[in-house]
Design an enzyme around this catalytic site. Structure first.
Site, PDB file in Angstrom:
ATOM      1  N   ASP A  64       0.813  -1.204   0.000  1.00 35.35           N
ATOM      2  CA  ASP A  64       0.000   0.000   0.000  1.00 35.35           C
ATOM      3  C   ASP A  64       0.854   1.264   0.000  1.00 35.35           C
ATOM      4  OD1 ASP A  64      -2.764  -0.975   2.183  1.00 35.35           O
ATOM      5  OD2 ASP A  64      -2.365  -1.367   0.074  1.00 35.35           O
TER       6      ASP A  64
ATOM      7  N   LYS B 283      -3.096   2.079  -2.295  1.00 40.34           N
ATOM      8  CA  LYS B 283      -4.356   2.430  -1.640  1.00 40.34           C
ATOM      9  C   LYS B 283      -4.148   3.553  -0.633  1.00 40.34           C
ATOM     10  CE  LYS B 283      -7.097  -0.779  -0.154  1.00 40.34           C
ATOM     11  NZ  LYS B 283      -8.356  -0.294  -0.740  1.00 40.34           N
TER      12      LYS B 283
ATOM     13  N   MET C 104      -8.333   8.090   9.233  1.00 42.39           N
ATOM     14  CA  MET C 104      -8.745   8.454   7.865  1.00 42.39           C
ATOM     15  C   MET C 104      -9.866   9.497   7.880  1.00 42.39           C
ATOM     16  SD  MET C 104      -8.788   4.598   6.243  1.00 42.39           S
ATOM     17  CE  MET C 104      -9.902   3.999   7.524  1.00 42.39           C
TER      18      MET C 104
END
Length: 513
Positions: free
Chosen positions: A35, A57, A171
């Protein structure tokens, strides 16, 4: 035959937070699917021969959609490969690890899960924020701040407020305002301490502490960028008391180390202990000569038969020691060196000798070829009883070895010098970390050079990029001269040792150089 998949948590960035099991699994991987949130220090641990698949990602920016990632893991395992799915943080904490296992289970692919250190706990810790403290809270709650496209938040803010615990939103930077409004609407005290923590455990770590009502504005004024986490709770007020990361001499500094790959670990470890984020650019590699007839003839002439005699064996690098000894021990043992004195250019080569039960007889006062040649010549002259007998010197080293060494030794009367190339020096670059981009953006604080050849390797890797603004910390005079010739800003260690080199980097940071 089916392969196997390991879901490995890479931690929040600092490679020291990768678990031992994670490291073992990673270094045995044949395929690594990784990632964008995996720390670049961790990426340098991937085996060079492994197939790399970057799925990139990150919130709002996916190189490969989740369904395709799942299919890649399946296909590579069906090819019989050892596959590592390397994920930032922990694979089961908002890492969609469960989704990636579903297709493997359906197809009877064996797998293991290696948990990782989550940013939810590590990043606050690196910022002096204990997520629990019995004087403030006895619970901690981790919430995703990322909502699925086209959907509303499925967060019970009122329930979160009632917990009176520490709230950690991962996030959630893009939705910072909505999260704070949700908490305020649910009845949270507007003066409740809150923090935004950017890129924790890395050189780009930054912290903004405010309140629930002011955090959005404070974060905007500070220019906070992703990735970052949000922490809400009274424990945020402890950051100014408990912070520690910034107190280390090289905290917040990104240092590029350019030693050969097999010699990087010790230097990098010392810099990391001082708080630096270390990027390892191989810069140069070594390729031993195969079927080295010149070395074979020299060894036969100097160490075999009644006339065989080698007075001095001279090493200019740990690599030179390793390659010579491996070749020498194929037909001899260390007893054959009983009558030979050994000179080395520095402590690194002396340490390499100890691996073979040998001790250096001579190390120069300054660790460079010119000083080694001059001072060894003086020692040989002082100890010599008769010049009628030739002094025989063998120098097994790199093909691009420094000429100043042999020039100085060549001034010894009646000296027989065998300067034998045992390996080539080649310029290399990383296949997984784009050091060029960091240098071009000016995001490298210091580049550390341990030899003129690493300077040249760095220049080759950076071809086409202006390196005149690079701050080069050099181990010695010859290394500094090579960096000066390329127009870099330079600083030289007081002594040509790794300790002195690390001290020079710390001094540069202290002086804001």
């Amino acid at each position: 035959m089916s392969g196997k998949v390991w879901l490995v948590g890479a931690g929040p960035g600092d490679r020291g937070l990768l678990t031992l099991k994670g490291l073992d699994v990673l270094q045995a991987a044949e395929v690594v699917v990784y990632d964008a949130l995996v720390g670049e220090e961790v990426l340098t641990l991937i085996p060079e021969e492994a197939e790399l698949i970057n799925v990139g990602k990150r919130a709002g920016n996916h190189i490969m959609v989740q369904e395709d990632i799942n299919r890649v893991l399946l296909e590579k395992a069906q090819q019989g490969k050892r596959v590592v799915r390397l994920k930032g943080g922990d694979p089961f904490l908002f890492g969609r690890g469960g989704e990636e296992l579903e297709l493997l289970v359906e197809n009877d692919i064996p797998y293991e899960v290696v948990p990782g250190v989550t940013s939810a706990f590590a990043v606050p810790a690196y910022n002096g924020i204990p997520v629990t403290h019995r004087d403030f809270t006895s619970s901690v709650h981790i919430i995703t701040g990322h909502k699925r496209k086209g959907k509303e938040y499925d967060i019970d803010f009122e329930a979160l407020v009632r917990t009176k615990g520490t709230l950690i939103f991962l996030m959630g930077i893009a939705a910072l305002e909505s999260i704070m409004e949700g908490l305020l609407t649910a009845g949270m005290n507007p003066e409740k301490p809150a923090a935004v923590l950017q890129q924790g455990t890395t050189a780009s770590q930054r912290r903004v502490v405010a309140t629930v009502s002011t955090l959005k504005q404070a974060a905007e004024e500070a220019g906070i960028q992703t990735p970052a986490i949000i922490v809400v709770g009274d424990v945020c007020g402890l950051a100014e008391q408990f912070y520690w990361y910034e107190k280390r001499p090289l905290a917040g500094k990104r240092v590029l180390v350019t030693r050969p790959k097999d010699l990087q670990s010790e230097m990098s470890a010392r810099l990391r202990k001082m708080g630096a984020e270390v990027m390892e650019l191989p810069a140069i590699g070594t390729v031993p000569y195969e079927n080295n007839t010149a070395l074979e003839k020299s060894v036969a002439a100097l160490f075999e038969g009644e006339s065989g005699r080698c007075d001095w064996l001279v090493f200019t690098s740990p690599t030179g020691v390793k390659i010579f000894m491996e070749e020498f021990l194929k037909e001899h043992d260390v007893r054959s060196l009983g009558g030979t004195k050994i000179a080395v250019i520095g402590r690194g080569s002396a340490k390499a000798l100890k691996n073979y039960g040998l001790k250096a007889d001579f190390i120069p006062s300054v660790y460079d070829g010119e000083t080694l040649g001059r001072e060894l010549a003086e020692k040989i002259r002082a100890e010599r009883t008769a010049v009628s007998e030739p002094v025989r010197i063998l120098i097994p080293r790199a093909a691009i070895g420094n000429k100043e060494l042999t020039d100085a030794l060549g001034k010894i009367e009646n000296a027989e010098i065998a300067d034998i190339a045992t390996y080539d020096t080649v310029y290399t670059s990383s296949t997984v970390v784009d050091e060029r981009a960091y240098v071009e953006r000016g995001d490298v604080d210091y580049a550390v050079f341990t030899s003129a050849s690493t300077v040249k390797g760095f220049a080759a890797a950076m071809e086409g990029i202006d390196i005149k603004n690079v701050k080069a910390v050099c181990i010695g005079r010859q290394t500094k001269a090579a960096a000066d010739a390329l127009g870099m800003q330079t600083k030289m260690a007081v002594k040509a040792t790794m300790d002195a080199l690390v001290d020079a980097v710390c001094e540069a940071a202290e002086q804001n150089w």
